[in-house]
Structures are given as C-alpha cells and as structure tokens.
Design an enzyme around this catalytic site. Structure first.
Site, mmCIF file in Angstrom:
data_model
loop_
_atom_site.group_PDB
_atom_site.id
_atom_site.type_symbol
_atom_site.label_atom_id
_atom_site.label_comp_id
_atom_site.label_asym_id
_atom_site.label_seq_id
_atom_site.Cartn_x
_atom_site.Cartn_y
_atom_site.Cartn_z
ATOM 1 N N ARG A 6 0.834 -1.212 0.000
ATOM 2 C CA ARG A 6 0.000 0.000 0.000
ATOM 3 C C ARG A 6 0.868 1.262 0.000
ATOM 4 O O ARG A 6 0.508 2.271 -0.596
ATOM 5 C CB ARG A 6 -0.997 0.002 1.158
ATOM 6 C CG ARG A 6 -2.100 1.051 0.975
ATOM 7 C CD ARG A 6 -3.236 0.912 1.988
ATOM 8 N NE ARG A 6 -4.360 0.113 1.506
ATOM 9 C CZ ARG A 6 -5.409 0.585 0.821
ATOM 10 N NH1 ARG A 6 -5.493 1.881 0.535
ATOM 11 N NH2 ARG A 6 -6.381 -0.206 0.440
ATOM 12 N N THR A 9 -6.676 -4.575 -0.603
ATOM 13 C CA THR A 9 -5.913 -5.031 -1.777
ATOM 14 C C THR A 9 -5.865 -6.555 -1.829
ATOM 15 O O THR A 9 -5.455 -7.119 -2.824
ATOM 16 C CB THR A 9 -4.495 -4.440 -1.770
ATOM 17 O OG1 THR A 9 -3.864 -4.740 -0.521
ATOM 18 C CG2 THR A 9 -4.552 -2.933 -1.948
ATOM 19 N N ALA A 50 -9.380 -0.950 6.363
ATOM 20 C CA ALA A 50 -9.295 -0.435 4.998
ATOM 21 C C ALA A 50 -10.400 0.575 4.708
ATOM 22 O O ALA A 50 -10.817 0.715 3.565
ATOM 23 C CB ALA A 50 -9.316 -1.581 3.980
ATOM 24 N N GLU A 58 -9.649 6.165 6.810
ATOM 25 C CA GLU A 58 -8.210 6.407 6.761
ATOM 26 C C GLU A 58 -7.787 7.684 6.038
ATOM 27 O O GLU A 58 -6.850 8.352 6.479
ATOM 28 C CB GLU A 58 -7.518 5.210 6.074
ATOM 29 C CG GLU A 58 -7.614 3.925 6.853
ATOM 30 C CD GLU A 58 -7.283 2.716 5.986
ATOM 31 O OE1 GLU A 58 -8.087 2.368 5.109
ATOM 32 O OE2 GLU A 58 -6.202 2.139 6.190
#
Lengths: 485, 792
Positions: free
Chosen positions: B330, B460, B529, B734
């Site tokens: 990431r 992901t 996430a 986030e």
C-alpha cells in the site's frame, strides 16, 4: 476507616488497603465502571473524577486522576463520577458533548465530561455568568489532562463553549445535601492509622504537632504529598509501602504570604492553588506553572513535593533556584532554613533527613530592574516533561547586567545553577555578544545526557539559544521588567 | 434521551412528518448517551462471572536469544496465582500468524524481540497476576539482535520477498531528465494509543466451546484462531464485539493473542478468564505503524514537470510477516499520491528486525508512501524556485492517465478540489504575508503548505471485499440489524442504522444495531481499509431489500395493487395511489405480514465489483475508487529551539454524498489530528538493547487539545461518488489521516525559509522540536557556506 460520599451515597469502609487507588476501589469494589482506566499513570485522564471538599466553610470542586490518587485522599470528601452527575437528567457537560458530537469511541468520554463539568462548576462557584463563553485558554487548561484519540478535540471544545446554553445545574446542592465536612473538629491529635493492612499502614495527620509526633515514631515513613509521582510506584511497579504519612490535611502548610517583597508558599500548595496568586506578581512563574502536568496533576501535585522529589526534570526547582529561593524545613530536628541551591545533593538526593519535611518555600519577588525568563522546552506543549527547563533571572541597571542567576533542569543529575554562564553575564552590557559569549561557557556548567526526551547536543544547543532568545527579547524591547504589583 | 416506544397511531400529521435520521442526516453517535454517562460497557466493564480469573503476560527480557531455562516456580507459588502456561501447554496450534506463519502465541525457545510474550499467568486478581509475572527466573543465551532498518537493509533480512511496481522505463527517463535530485526520508512508526487497551474475556460454555468478549476489529479471525489454538471446530466458538475504545488498525490482528491465551487458561481451569493488558504491556507487546526509510531519485524539467522517478521504500516489519506484505504494497501504491509520473520504478522492501511485529495502522502504509510523493514535490519546488503548490498543480493526474500499477484514472476532480481550497483559504495572500513576516521577525519563521490526498479504497486482498448482514423485524415494527463490521468509535453502527432507516423510511429510533457476533453473521472481514460502511452498509441494504420485496409481494397479493403502487413513506407503508391509497403504519403492516406468515428476517450480502489485481505482474485495478481531499496548514517555528505552533489548517475533503455529515467531519478532524501527531510529537524510542523506552503516556505524546491548530476549518466536498457505493458515499476512515502531511510540509517550508528556500532541509519524522532545530541549523550552515564563498 475511610468515609466518603460517592454520587450521593455515604460509604464507610474500614478494610481498604492503604495502597488502594481511587480507581481500583471504584472499579473493583463498587462496580463503578463509568470511571475508565486508560494508562493508570495520571497521563490520559480517562479516570478523571470531580471531587468536592469543604474546608473552613469553603466549598471547592476539582478534578483528579483517580488512577494515581489514594483512597485516603477521598476521606470526608464528595466524589462525582459521570454516572453521578446524570442522576435526574444529563448534566450540561454531557448534553453538550452529545449535541456537538464530542464522543466517538467513548472511552475517554466520561473523563472528559468530568473535566468539563468541573470547569462549569468552578465558574458557578466563582459567580461567573454561565452565558459567558469560557475562554479557549480556560477550556484547554481544563482539558489539558484528557487525551482523546478519536475526535481531534474540536467537537469537545465546541461542547465546552456551549455548556451555558443548557438549563443550569449546580452540583454544590448535592454536596450541601450530603453535609460534607472536611475536618472532624473533635478528632484531636491522633496517632491511629487511618488505614491498615497486613503489609502497610497509612496516617493522615491534621496538625504539624501530630505530624512531628508521627515522624518521631516512624522516621522512615514515606511522606505522601500530592503523590503524582509516588502514585506510579503503586500502579506501574506494584510496590507496597509499609508506612505512609499523607500530608494533604496538615493545616497551615498551604498558606501563601507576601511580606517585605518576599513571597512564601506553603509546601502543600498545589500548583492550582498558586496559579492565581502568582499571575500578577511573577507572571512568568504563573505561566510556567500552567505548563506543569495537566489540570488534574496541578490539582494534586504540590510545590513541596516537586522539590523534595528532587527529580532533575522537575520544573519548579530550576525556577526557584533562579529566583534565589530558600526552603524552610521542619521535623524531628527542629525548624531551619537552607538555600535551595544547597538542597539538592545528587540524583534524587537532598539535604532532607528522615523525619523531616519541607514547610515552605520563600523567595524575593522580582523588582523593577529584574527580568525573569522561565522557559520549558518539551516535545508537546501541555502535559509533558521538560527536555530542558531554562530559568534565568537578570538584574539590569544602565544597560548592564548587575546580577544573574541561571538554573537549568534536564541538564544534569540534579537541577543545577550555571555558575560559569552567570559569571559570563554579570557586569556585561545587554547585547547579543554578551549572551553568546556567556553561552559558550555552558559546557563548563553541565554535560547533559541523551534520553527519550532529547539528545545531549540538542539540550546544550537549546540552552545556548535560549540565552540568545533572552537577549533578543531584551534588546527588542518586547519584554517589560517583571515588577511586583 | 431517545428511546423506542410504539409507533404513534397514523394521523394526517404523522403521515406528513418525514422519518427522522435517514441517509445524509447529521445524527449523533448511536452510543452517545451511554458514552457521556459512562454507561457504555467495554469488555473490562462487563460484570464479572463468579470465579473469574485475571491473566497477565510474562515477557522476554532480551531482543534476541535462545531460552536455556524458564523457571516459573516462584510465579506458580505467588499469592493468588492459579495457573501458569508456556507454549508447551498449548493444546493444539501454536502459530497464530494471521496470513503467514511466524507468530508463536508464546515465545520459546527462540526469543525474537524485547518484551515478546513468554508465559501467561492466571490469578485471582489483576494485581496479583501482574505482581507474579515479575518473579520468573529466565536463563538464556543472549544474541546480537538486528534492531534497525539500516542493519536489516545491510544484512538483507526480510520477512517477505522484495516487490517491484514499474511504469515505463524509469532509468531511461531519469537519464534524459534535465534535472534530477536524490533524497531520503526516515519516518518513525506510531503507537495506536487507543484509549482502551487490548482485552478479552473468555467464558467456557457447557458444550465444550468458548464465548469470547473481545475488543477486536476482526472477530472472525479471533474465532478461527481460538478454535485452532484450542483444537476445536469453529462452530464451538462465539466471538462478540459490542464496541471498542478505539482501534485504528491496532486491533485488527493484535487482539487475537490475548483472546487465545484467555481461552486456553479458561479451558484448563474451567473458569472464566479475563486478559487485559495494562498500558505499558500493551505498548510493549503489540505492533505499531511501520517505520519507513525511503530513498528516491526524481527527474524533472526546469518548469518542475515530472519526468520519472526511482523509489525505494523499506518498511521495518519487526520479527514476523503479520500484514507487512500488504502494508508495504500500500505504501508502494500511494507513493505517487495525486501525481502523474511518466515513468516510475518502485521497490518495496519488508525488513526483518528483532522488534515487535509492526501491523495495521490507519492508512496501512499509505501515509508512508504518500509523504514521499509530497516530499518530492517540495524538493522540486525548491530546486526550480517555483511555489510548491504550483509544482503540485502542474503534475496532477488527469482522467485517462494510468497509475504505476495500471489502474486507469477516472472521475478525478482533485484539481477542482485543490483550487477551491486554495481560494477559500487564501493561499496566495497568506504566502505573501508569510514572506513579509519572515523577513521581519528575528527568530520566528512561518511556513505554509497545501497538499492533496488521494487514497485507494478497497482491501488489496480481493477476497476481503465482502460483507454480510442479518436483519430481524419484530411484530411491533422495531428492527434489529446485525452486520460483520465492528464499532470502534467511527460511527459505523450509526451509519448502518441510517441505511436501514432510510430503506424502510422509518425513524432511526426504530433501528437497533446489535453487537458484532460470529454466530449471527459468519466469516466476516476485519473492519479495516476504511471499508466498514461501504461493505456493511451495502450488505444491510441488500437485507432490507429482500424483506421489502416480501412486503411488496404481500401488499400486491393482499390488497390487489400493482407492485409499483406500494411505497414506504414517512414511517408508513402506502398501498395504492391517489384518493384510495391506504396508509398503514410500518408497525401495522409488519403485524399484517406476521399474520400472513411472511418471514421478517433476512440476510444480505455484498461484494465489491470491478476490482482485480495480479500481484505477479503488479497490475490491475486494486481500488474500486479513490477518496480525495486536500489540506492547507500554516505553522510558526522558533528557530532558536525548534518549538512550533500550528496556526491554522483548512481541509476540504471528498466523502462523496455524505451518509452522515457530522460523523464524517468527526472522522476527518480526528484523522487529521492523528496524522499530525504521527509527524510531530509522537516519538517511539528504543534503547540500545531493543527495549521500548517510550512505553508509557509519560514518554509517548499524542496530541492534546492545545496542539490542534487554533483555527481548524473542515468542509465536505459535495459531489456524489461516481461509483455505485452505498448512496454514492465515499469511505472516510483512513484518508483524512494523511492531511497531517500538510503540517510536516509546512514545517519544512518554514525551516527552508531560513535559507531563502534554496535547500531542502532534512526533516525526518516525527518532526520534534529537536528535528526542526536540526533542519533550521542545516539551513543556517548553508547560509554560512554562502557567506564563506563570498568572502573567498
């Protein structure tokens, strides 16, 4: 036997271990789980409670960290928790926190609510119109010991500003209904422990005579003033102390007197106690006091405790060293006074002998030609420990430095005076060159160490640079002499 | 105080009153009242069952070594102690690594970091357990540990293989560029400092199973690991999470060990066991945000246009893989932030050290990558003499561009967002004012920076992008919703309740979200996430739609109307049209459905469309969409001490069509302050032996209310998500954390002013006063060099 009022209910308990903290008791014995444990070290404020004490007819409200305060501190006092201020309807601090979205995970929230409710109640006690929005300064001071990891504080500050919008709530009514009395007038001199367990006993004398008598009997007893550092021995190292003498109720040790341009501060004065008195007289010291610990810590921590603790990173010792303070000591060897600069003898070592205690701190108020610079350098502005504590008092006549006292914290094993730098300043004209030259002597006064707060080289550099800052402030004319008013 | 009582009887005024608290309404957190009164129960607040034991952890005293002898006899005989376990006492599986192996539940014989869990004690009280662990006599063969990224890079130690992402020919691009510059940045990690430390309460059940109350973002993983460690089937284990006192990624994988150990002790002693880490133990025993050491060479023309870049990102993973593969990925995905690099090569390295295994933390590596992209923009600005904002605007991606992992840029409106912020915060005027201020003040200097955020939304790891929900409607019309997401303060339960209220057009009070429970919705993904409301909101909506369809079918059959003539409006079900329309309250209609034997319970399921990613070729579309935003910060530094204040921050943030504006703004403000803390005052330090020196709130400093900029303006960028997310909203957990980067850039800008912006001052993070002073001194040294040059 400890007797206290919890949210309206009197509780008497003769079986509380002397080492038991308020938080531990509330959570494990009373199932009072609205009081949270975040750090158990007085740093996060999740356990903040509001206490009320009635002393000489004076009712006062203040916050403490329940995690590091002993149960003895509660004796004959009233304690409010978040549940307790919401008994009939929500307290304005609570309703405002809801309406302004002041809680996210909610874990710090009861502590924050208690800090805000105490700010509200203190304003009520002072007769301040609640419709007047509290200043940002007062709000941040009230919240200085409350960490929130979710909100970024903005909605909490908004809630604090709007508490006055809601129907008035006066917690004093609850305290008065409970008939709290701080001192028992019939108690007399007692040498009986307030609390006792198999491994430990705790005394809480009310007069100096009683204290001295106890010291004669138990000269090695652990003296407990605010306990903001000692409390950690219990909660972080799980230590047991065989004999504790709690000083908090000894009358006459928290007076503030001003005579002949001298100020005398009782050793048991909390930081919060002296804040107001210092503001007009030694503004720089008042400002420094406001950066010590948090509001909760300033309510518990005492000046005498900070000096007796003799930590090299305590903030008050350098300030008092620069001000040329003396400490008055009493105990089993009688009353005597020594200069503070002779007091510290090594890392956490002092001239104080077993069986002695600090009575008061005395210093001359700065005069017309005096300039005082008290600068605390830390990673975080509030509720942090100094990397460097810089305390400089200069007397200036005709653009010449005629006297200088520079004291430093965080630079050696004890708070120190920087005599070489001082000699480099005395007799010199007030200009950048003087301070730069004097600063070059700093290495002769100290060789600091590197630790979690700062490196040695940063500490030295900042020590020198703060001398330059003092010079710049003096030469730019932006500072006024600190004059006793 | 809100509470549920039966629907009021239908009346004209009740029919006209819109249902309260649907999508887009700024409602309060569903637990707000319990929060402020302290009534909200966290795991440690649950009334304890009789004979509950309290556990504590004994820890490794060295960073690396082999155990010779672990003598626990004194621990066993200490006051109150009932049981002591080591890894040899584990009934079944002993490695609880979440993705890859490597995380022993207790250490031994290999000791892999200072403070690693070595044994566990159960005692009658918490204090007795904590006192007992100190009595262990531990003999070991101490070895030289690898403690730093520098050492691990030199020795080649890795927890997972290196990985590359490539776009074009970076080498060739750099060779052709008129200007190149090379720089490095070290970002220290970050402690989560959730206010509620890790805690689990394990209660044995009468069927040989276990009920676990835990503070975890990933109850299904706790369920799986507890089952594996106990050697029982997953159906015997039920995990419940009502709420957490903060998570921030720190309770994604890091909650499980304590649940597993509590469960083992509970089985052995046939008693409930609570394991709560106190703050110090929590800080020592659990992973943090990764340190990153980044090196780059970037090529650009004289106008500041990007030509290419070669970037190395090295993450300090600690002793085990944990989630580090995806975290470093990431960082690599986000190193471009909002900018189009015509050519780029990114190397990601996962370094192994004898330190605690670093883990998920809000942003998940993204912040460490993104700050590199932003550092490059500032570097280029100072190299070319341009304003950093102009360099940024000039290099923004345009629709149709492709990222270095092949994802096409679509619906990309960051330029509009940034220029709107630039205008609203008066960037240009303030830049001018700052220049004047800096010329006048002898030692205070101000800095300014406006930086964008572009954050990819989706796990992901593709299979995690799924969610389930369970809805129950009761005969009084009240609704219970349960879903796989966990509530850690972010307001997920509130948002999902709003979705349900909106679907049925009923007041929010009629919707109750219940504790996340593995026996209600199975096989859930972690709440991580930023995906909580995207996934669970959609799953809840699907469940609602299933029941709605049944209710519509009933109306069609019962009232003989067309399906299109059945509507859910203002707490009613309206059957028919015009004059003849019948208005039944929702409760009346639900009662009818019950009597007509229509099921009032349904599940819902959702999986994110469009996403795919081939890690072997490092290309695909890993993200469903991007969350966008920008922030502008102004700071003032003291060039004598390095102390600083953040004077003002303006944030404009894109949450799509906001599901719940007050909650979204709360996430943005809180995220920004947490990101600011990471880059300013929060400093993790280890001693020479690898022991965490900053293991308490006394030495680790998260922001207080005083540290927040005195002016903090947050606005929502009002544009629905082009993708079909729940009501076209965007994830918000986030992305706002990375607005903290504008503070770091502003601090560097202020320091650079000392050398008239001629050099790029080194400013590793956290930018403590000490590091800011060092940056200033680097600028002063540059000035002195210039003076020396002029003299000679």
């Amino acid at each position: 036997m400890i007797r206290f009022n919890l949210n309206g209910e009197w509780i008497e308990d003769g079986n509380i271990d002397p080492m038991c903290t308020i938080l531990n008791y509330l959570r494990t014995q009373m199932a009072q789980t609205d009081v949270k444990e975040g750090c158990a070290a007085g740093d996060c404020g999740a356990c903040t409670v509001m206490l009320a004490s009635l002393d000489n007819g004076q009712l006062s409200f203040y916050t403490v960290n329940a995690c590091i305060a002993l149960m003895a501190h509660l004796h004959n006092r009233y304690i409010f928790t978040a549940q307790g201020i919401a008994q009939q309807s929500l307290h304005p601090a609570q309703q405002a926190m809801i309406d302004f979205h002041g809680s996210q995970c909610g874990f710090c929230t009861p502590g924050i609510v208690m800090s805000l409710a105490t700010l509200y109640q203190q304003r009520l006690q002072q007769g301040i119109d609640l419709n007047i929005v509290p200043s940002d300064h007062d709000i941040h001071a009230a919240l200085s010991g409350n960490l929130c990891r979710c909100t970024g504080y903005q909605p909490i500050v908004s809630a604090a500003r709007h508490m006055g919008d809601y129907p008035k709530r006066d917690c004093a009514e609850q305290v008065q209904a409970a008939a709290v009395v701080e001192f028992d007038p019939n108690a007399g001199v007692s040498r009986e422990p307030l609390q006792q367990s198999a491994s430990s006993q705790l005394f809480m004398p009310q007069t100096e005579a009683e204290l001295i008598a106890l010291l004669q009997q138990y000269p090695t007893a652990q003296l407990w003033a605010g306990g903001t550092d000692l409390g950690l021995a219990i909660t972080q190292q799980f230590k047991t102390m065989a004999c504790v003498i709690v000083l908090g109720r000894v009358q006459g040790l928290s007076s503030i007197e001003i005579q002949n341009k001298q100020m005398s501060l009782g050793a048991l004065c909390s930081y919060s106690d002296v804040e107001q008195e210092l503001t007009p007289r030694v503004p720089s010291l008042a400002e420094l006091v406001q950066r010590i610990g948090s509001r909760q810590i300033r309510n518990l921590g005492t000046l005498g405790g900070n000096i007796a603790n003799a930590s090299p990173i305590g903030d008050m010792p350098p300030a008092f060293l620069a001000l040329g303070a003396e400490v008055e000591i009493n105990g089993i060897y009688g009353l005597h006074t020594i200069a503070l600069e002779q007091f510290f003898t090594g890392y956490k070592q002092t001239q104080l002998r077993a069986g002695e205690y600090i009575r008061r701190i005395i210093f001359n108020l700065p005069q017309e030609n005096d300039h005082v610079f008290l600068w605390k350098i830390s990673k975080r502005h509030d509720d942090d420990i100094s990397a460097v504590m810089f305390a400089l008092k200069l007397s200036i006549e005709n653009e010449t430095i005629i006297a200088a006292k520079l004291a430093l914290g965080g630079m050696a094993a004890t708070p120190i005076r920087a005599y070489h730098v001082e000699s480099g300043l005395i007799g010199q004209p007030v200009n950048l060159a003087t301070f730069k030259q004097a600063g070059s002597l700093l290495e002769q006064d100290c060789s600091p160490m590197s630790d979690v707060r700062a490196s040695a080289s940063y500490r030295l550099q900042v020590g020198k640079n703060l001398l330059l800052r003092a010079a710049l402030e003096l030469t730019r004319g932006t500072v006024q002499a600190e004059v006793a008013s | 105080m809100s509470h549920f009582s039966a629907f009021p009887p239908s009346s004209e005024s009740f029919r006209r009153r819109p249902a309260k608290g649907g999508r887009g309404a700024s409602v309060t957190h569903d637990s707000a009242e319990q929060h402020v009164t302290g009534a909200a129960q966290y795991v440690d607040d649950i009334p304890e069952l009789a004979r509950t034991l309290h556990a504590a952890i004994g820890k490794s005293p060295v960073a690396k070594g082999t155990l010779i002898q672990l003598d626990l006899s004194q621990v066993r005989t200490a006051a109150g102690v009932v049981d002591v376990v080591t890894i040899a006492d584990m009934p079944a599986v002993t490695d609880i690594g979440p993705v890859y192996q490597g995380d022993p539940i207790l250490a031994g014989p290999e000791l892999q970091f200072h403070g690693q869990a070595l044994f566990a004690v159960a005692a009658a009280t918490f204090i007795e357990a904590r006192k007992a662990v100190a009595l262990a006599a531990i003999q070991m063969d101490e070895q030289i540990p690898t403690l730093t990224l520098e050492q691990a890079l030199a020795s080649g130690e890795r927890v997972r293989p290196d990985h590359m992402m490539v776009k074009g020919d970076a080498k060739k691009a750099l060779a052709s560029a008129p200007n190149t510059l090379t720089n490095t940045l070290y970002n220290k990690g970050q402690e989560h400092f959730y206010l509620e430390s890790q805690v689990s309460y394990a209660v044995p059940t009468d069927d040989g199973g276990m009920t676990i109350y835990t503070s975890s973002q990933h109850p299904s993983e706790v369920q799986k690991l507890v089952a594996e460690v106990l050697g029982i089937a997953m159906h015997k284990v039920t995990v419940l999470v009502r709420r957490m006192g903060g998570g921030f990624g720190g309770k994604e994988t890091q909650a499980a060990p304590w649940a597993c150990l509590a469960a083992v002790l509970a089985v052995r002693n046939k008693r409930p066991v609570k394991l709560r880490l106190d703050r110090q133990d929590d800080m020592v025993l659990t992973g943090k945000r990764h340190d990153f050491f980044s090196r780059w060479t970037v090529g650009f023309d004289d106008e500041g246009q990007l030509i290419g870049a070669d970037i190395h990102l090295a993450g300090l993973c600690g002793f085990s893989p944990d989630l580090s593969d995806a975290i470093v990925d990431r960082a690599m995905f986000h190193v471009d932030n909002a900018y189009n690099f015509p050519a780029m090569a990114v190397l990601g390295q996962r370094c192994k050290t004898n330190t605690v295994s670093n883990t998920a933390f809000r942003g998940f590596g993204g912040p460490q990558g993104m700050i590199v992209g932003e550092a490059m923009m500032d570097d280029i600005a100072r190299a070319t003499g341009l304003d950093p904002l102009d360099v940024r605007l000039k290099n923004l991606y345009q629709n149709g561009d492709k990222t270095h992992y092949g994802q096409p840029i679509e619906d990309f409106h960051i330029e509009r967002l940034m220029t709107q912020l630039e205008r609203e915060c008066e960037y240009r005027q303030r830049r001018h004012d700052i220049t004047e201020f800096n010329q006048q003040h002898p030692y205070l200097k101000r800095g300014l920076a406006l930086t964008p955020v572009r954050f990819g939304i989706s796990f992901t790891v593709q299979h995690l992008n799924q969610a389930g929900a369970l809805i129950n409607i009761y005969t009084d019309g009240s609704i219970q919703i349960n879903h796989g997401g966990t509530e850690m303060g972010q307001g997920l339960f509130t948002k999902v309740a709003q979705v349900v209220a909106n679907e049925f057009s009923v007041d929010l009070d009629y919707v109750q979200v219940t504790a996340t429970a593995t026996d209600k919705v199975p096989n859930t993904s972690p709440t991580a996430a930023s995906s909580g409301s995207d996934l669970n909101g959609k799953a809840a909506q699907a469940a609602c739609q299933t029941i709605k369809q049944r209710l519509v079918d009933l109306a069609v059959e019962h009232f003989g109307v067309a399906p299109d003539d059945v509507h859910f409006i203002n707490n009613h079900v309206v059957v028919g049209v015009g004059e003849s329309a019948q208005w039944l309250t929702f409760a009346e209609f639900v009662q009818l459905a019950y009597e007509q034997r229509v099921s009032l319970s349904a599940t819902g399921y959702y999986r994110t469309p469009k996403i795919f990613y081939d890690r072997d070729t490092a290309s695909g579309r890993p993200f469903y969409y991007y969350a966008l935003g920008a922030s502008c910060s102004e700071v003032e530094i003291d060039t004598l001490t390095g102390e600083y204040r953040i004077l003002r921050t303006d944030i404009l943030h894109d949450v799509g069509a906001s599901l719940s504006p007050a909650i979204d703004i709360g996430q943005i403000e809180g995220g920004f302050v947490q990101g600011m803390g990471w880059l300013t005052t929060e400093e993790l330090t280890w001693d020479a032996k690898g022991k965490l020196a900053s293991a308490s709130a006394a030495t680790y400093k998260i922001p207080t209310s005083m540290d927040v900029p005195s002016i903090l303006n947050v606005r929502l960028f009002d544009q629905p998500n082009a993708e079909e997310t729940i009501y076209n909203s965007k994830a918000v957990g986030e992305p706002p954390l990375m607005h903290g980067i504008s503070v770091w850039c502003a601090l560097r800008d202020a320091a650079a002013s000392v050398a008239n912006y001629a050099i790029n001052p080194p400013l590793d993070t956290p930018a403590t006063p000490e590091r800011v002073l060092a940056a200033v001194m680097a600028c002063q040294a540059h000035n002195e060099g210039l003076v020396a040059e002029q003299i000679s």
